[in-house]
Design an enzyme around this catalytic site. Structure first.
Site, PDB file in Angstrom:
ATOM      1  N   HIS A   1     -73.480  41.416  10.851  1.00 43.79           N
ATOM      2  CA  HIS A   1     -73.253  40.964  12.168  1.00 43.79           C
ATOM      3  C   HIS A   1     -74.328  40.613  12.952  1.00 43.79           C
ATOM      4  CE1 HIS A   1     -71.344  41.058  16.170  1.00 43.79           C
ATOM      5  NE2 HIS A   1     -70.119  40.979  15.562  1.00 43.79           N
TER       6      HIS A   1
ATOM      7  N   GLU B   1     -69.292  33.335  12.349  1.00 37.31           N
ATOM      8  CA  GLU B   1     -69.322  33.684  13.776  1.00 37.31           C
ATOM      9  C   GLU B   1     -70.299  33.271  14.469  1.00 37.31           C
ATOM     10  OE1 GLU B   1     -67.085  37.547  14.255  1.00 37.31           O
ATOM     11  OE2 GLU B   1     -69.176  38.033  14.283  1.00 37.31           O
TER      12      GLU B   1
END
Ligand code: PGA
Length: 254
Positions: free
Chosen positions: A95, A165
């Site tokens: 992430h 993302e």
């Protein structure tokens, strides 16, 4: 669990990050998640923080983690084996909020291997920091994919979920939302690169999900026009009403 499922199967991944702060809110969210039910062709994966990992969810919800350590000597962290023991089936890795703390593509790759060895499905985040006019963002993504997939067996490749993302579209301070069209463009780039590195038809069946400011208003557009098979949801996943609405939207899609 393999991620390369039928193209009609959809994934809704809830990333609670370091939330909620109070036990009262935790209880509220937990109760709400307990009532979430999804259709057979939709997998809902709740990823609470590690201290909230041992939570009871309804049978329709998988439990995932937000990170993993590759070493036993990692104070403050947890290993893939510990995740298995705690009942986690999936784990987010790479992430951008962890990459900001210094995590590299190589670290992400090592974490992915460690998860694959234990049978936990890696949800691997990739994404560019900037949508520059010269198209460098495509090169960033291609490079991340090559590094991740290099040396994997076909069976291992088939277990990975790729989470696109765009870093600039994540969180309350996002520069602007990523449009479904921009998402679709990146999905094409990802699939094109996968054709180069993944043998056979598998390149077309690896699951790609989108994450970055997803909510109940825009969720459907990423799946309908954005070309992804699922969503990775941050802020909105703490709101059970939004989650229920997103699940309904996803269930109703063709
Ligand atoms: P957001 O977070 O939905 O709050 O933008 C998404 C993520 O960081 O995965």
């Amino acid at each position: 669990m393999s991620s390369s499922v039928k193209p009609t199967h959809k994934f809704i991944i809830a990333n609670w990050k370091a939330n909620p702060a109070s036990l009262k809110d935790l209880e509220k969210i937990q109760k709400g998640y307990f009532t979430l039910q999804a259709a057979k062709h939709v997998s809902v994966i709740a990823c609470p923080s590690p201290i909230h990992q041992i939570l009871e969810f309804s049978k329709g919800v998988y439990v995932g983690a937000q990170d993993v350590s590759i070493s036993g000597n990692a104070t403050g962290s947890w290993s893939a084996a510990m995740l298995v023991a705690a009942g986690a089936s999936h784990c987010i890795i790479g992430h951008s909020e962890r990459r900001l703390l210094g995590e590299t593509d190589i670290d992400v790759r090592n974490k992915m291997y460690s998860l694959l060895e234990t049978g936990v499905v890696p949800i691997v985040c990739i994404g560019e920091s900037l949508r520059d006019d010269s198209g460098k963002y495509a090169t960033v993504i291609r490079h991340q994919l090559r590094l991740l997939f290099n040396g994997l067996t076909v069976a291992q490749m088939g277990r990975i979920i790729i989470a696109y993302e765009p870093v600039w579209a994540i969180g309350a301070k996002a520069a602007r939302p990523c449009s479904a069209v921009e998402c679709a463009e990146m999905v094409l780039i990802i699939r094109e690169e996968l054709i180069r590195i993944v043998p056979g038809l598998l390149s077309q069946h690896i699951t790609i999900v989108y994450g970055g400011s997803v909510d109940s208003d825009n969720a459907g557009s990423y799946l309908l026009e954005g070309g992804v098979q699922g969503l990775l949801i941050g802020r909105a996943s703490l709101d059970v009403y939004q989650m229920r609405s997103i699940i309904r939207t996803v269930e109703s899609l063709p």
